[in-house]
Design a protein around this motif. Structure first.
Motif, PDB file in Angstrom:
ATOM      1  N   CYS A 123      52.084  42.049  51.143  1.00 49.34           N
ATOM      2  CA  CYS A 123      50.545  41.074  51.565  1.00 49.34           C
ATOM      3  C   CYS A 123      49.512  41.598  49.894  1.00 49.34           C
ATOM      4  O   CYS A 123      49.037  40.423  49.741  1.00 49.34           O
ATOM      5  N   VAL A 124      49.734  42.185  48.639  1.00 49.09           N
ATOM      6  CA  VAL A 124      48.595  42.212  48.138  1.00 49.09           C
ATOM      7  C   VAL A 124      49.142  41.223  47.151  1.00 49.09           C
ATOM      8  O   VAL A 124      48.706  40.481  46.481  1.00 49.09           O
ATOM      9  N   LEU A 125      50.559  41.141  47.089  1.00 50.09           N
ATOM     10  CA  LEU A 125      51.419  40.281  46.361  1.00 50.09           C
ATOM     11  C   LEU A 125      51.196  39.041  46.322  1.00 50.09           C
ATOM     12  O   LEU A 125      50.609  37.750  45.791  1.00 50.09           O
ATOM     13  N   LEU A 126      51.063  38.853  47.595  1.00 49.55           N
ATOM     14  CA  LEU A 126      50.719  36.613  48.197  1.00 49.55           C
ATOM     15  C   LEU A 126      49.502  36.711  47.518  1.00 49.55           C
ATOM     16  O   LEU A 126      48.963  35.517  47.301  1.00 49.55           O
ATOM     17  N   GLY A 127      48.656  37.439  48.308  1.00 49.71           N
ATOM     18  CA  GLY A 127      46.940  38.002  47.664  1.00 49.71           C
ATOM     19  C   GLY A 127      46.988  37.184  45.690  1.00 49.71           C
ATOM     20  O   GLY A 127      45.747  36.636  46.028  1.00 49.71           O
ATOM     21  N   GLY A 164      43.481  40.495  46.324  1.00 48.89           N
ATOM     22  CA  GLY A 164      45.903  41.274  47.130  1.00 48.89           C
ATOM     23  C   GLY A 164      44.992  42.386  48.166  1.00 48.89           C
ATOM     24  O   GLY A 164      45.299  42.728  49.054  1.00 48.89           O
ATOM     25  N   PHE A 165      44.354  43.128  48.132  1.00 46.21           N
ATOM     26  CA  PHE A 165      43.438  43.778  48.595  1.00 46.21           C
ATOM     27  C   PHE A 165      42.824  43.704  49.601  1.00 46.21           C
ATOM     28  O   PHE A 165      42.415  43.851  51.052  1.00 46.21           O
ATOM     29  N   THR A 166      42.596  42.190  49.844  1.00 44.09           N
ATOM     30  CA  THR A 166      41.506  41.939  50.423  1.00 44.09           C
ATOM     31  C   THR A 166      41.801  41.620  51.525  1.00 44.09           C
ATOM     32  O   THR A 166      42.263  41.362  52.921  1.00 44.09           O
ATOM     33  N   VAL A 167      43.450  41.029  51.271  1.00 44.56           N
ATOM     34  CA  VAL A 167      44.398  40.295  52.571  1.00 44.56           C
ATOM     35  C   VAL A 167      44.974  41.364  53.182  1.00 44.56           C
ATOM     36  O   VAL A 167      45.049  41.480  54.476  1.00 44.56           O
TER      37      VAL A 167
END
Length: 380
Positions: free
Chosen positions: A126-130, A178-181
């Motif tokens: 999730c973080v890296l895709l964000g 990233g952390f929002t996602v």
């Protein structure tokens, strides 16, 4: 320049929006260690196991569509910032292996090992895709020289800085997204568990608490991201006698939302839908429709973000080291003939979406129960 470039950016936006919604699977994996009860853990894993292939398939289709429609972005980002994309690839490989071998006979590592791999994919993925999406707004350190294609010794059009993607991960603005996602995915996963697992009031209450905590963190992070986005300096493409130049514009993305009112409408409607799905799920005694509201809202918000970064004469990938190398939907696309042929193929997309909806409905027609897990011949 042709209108099909606009159309294909819409297709890419739609696929990206659906992918972000389906990341609730990764969010659920990041919640697995919140349960120490074996049956509850089994219910959570199998609930996600019925959906994980949809996320994986959408990610592959998203990447393939981007490669076919905007190949210069693909070669610039995937070929230059490859450490970012390799980490994403490895994390999703962990997911596929874990679901396949978690309960298979002869598993010498134990289910705990594969649960850890699922947790890693849930968080890192999730973080890296964000972070990867964050490059659309905050740029990357690359240069493009099309004449290099004639260099027999090194026919590389796009060149990245020596860190090859690590600097993108280190950018706090990209990490903010990233952390929002991640916390959006965790919030939606909690709603999904509340709607998809039956006969366990304790698990329902615990996921409602998880939704309250993760949803609150998500709202704070999302508001912070919007502040950063609306105050950021973007670029505008301007046609001159000598060619296209990129001019810096203060508050470019905020201006785009104002000038493209439908994007602002989609953003507001999406935020309202997400908040409604979360708030009612938290305070209702029992409500099984929260996923539809938060999911539809997520798709609308992500669509609006893709639109403001690609339309209205906005380069969707800015080069921070050489603005003249920035990519737009016009200078990075395939030929109009290729896009036209692909557009005919894209007419199959509604049928694919309908199939996904059918499979979703069939696989989730009934909420999971402990009795079903005890009697199941195949489970994750």
């Amino acid at each position: 320049m042709c209108h099909l470039q606009v159309y294909w950016w819409f297709v890419i936006s739609l696929l990206g929006a659906i992918l972000v919604f389906l990341l609730f699977v990764q969010g659920g994996q990041s919640l697995l260690f919140s349960s120490r009860n074996k049956m509850q853990l089994t219910l959570m894993v199998n609930s996600l196991g019925r959906k994980w292939e949809l996320t994986f398939t959408t990610l592959v289709v998203f990447g393939g569509a981007f490669f076919a429609s905007f190949p210069l972005y693909y070669s610039t980002s995937f070929g230059g910032a490859y450490w970012l994309w390799m980490l994403i690839l490895f994390s999703f490989t962990f997911q596929a292996v874990s679901y396949e071998f978690r309960t298979r006979k002869g598993n010498i590592y134990g289910t705990r090992f594969f649960d850890t791999m699922l947790f890693v994919n849930g968080c890192i993925g999730c973080v890296l895709l964000g972070v990867a999406v964050g490059m659309f707004f905050f740029g990357g350190n690359f240069s493009v020289d099309r004449s290099n294609i004639l260099d027999a010794s090194s026919p590389v059009i796009s060149r990245w800085v020596s860190t090859h993607g690590f600097e993108v991960i280190a950018d706090w603005r990209n990490l903010l997204l990233g952390f929002t996602v991640l916390f959006l995915a965790r919030s939606q996963a909690a709603i999904f568990f509340m709607n998809n697992i039956a006969d366990d009031p304790f698990l329902y209450r615990r996921n409602r608490k998880a939704l309250l905590i993760n949803g609150s963190v998500f709202v704070v992070l999302f508001l912070a991201f919007l502040v950063v986005l609306f105050t950021a300096t973007g670029y505008r493409t301007v046609q001159t006698g000598s060619g296209v130049v990129f001019e810096p514009v203060k508050y470019k993305f905020a201006v785009n939302y104002i000038e493209m009112w439908w994007c602002l409408l989609a953003l507001v409607a999406g935020v309202v839908a997400v908040l409604y799905g979360m708030i009612r799920s938290i305070f209702a005694t029992y409500w099984s429709k929260g996923m539809w509201y938060s999911g539809a809202g997520t798709v609308l918000v992500v669509l609006s973000l893709f639109w403001v970064v690609g339309y209205n004469s906005t380069p969707y990938l800015v080069s921070n080291t050489d603005p003249g190398s920035s990519l737009t939907i016009y200078n990075s696309s395939s030929t109009c003939y290729t896009l036209e042929v692909m557009s005919w193929v894209s007419l199959l997309i509604p049928f694919v979406v309908a199939y996904i909806a059918y499979v979703w409905r069939r696989m989730g027609a009934k909420p999971l129960t402990p009795r079903e897990m005890e009697a199941a011949d195949h489970k994750y």
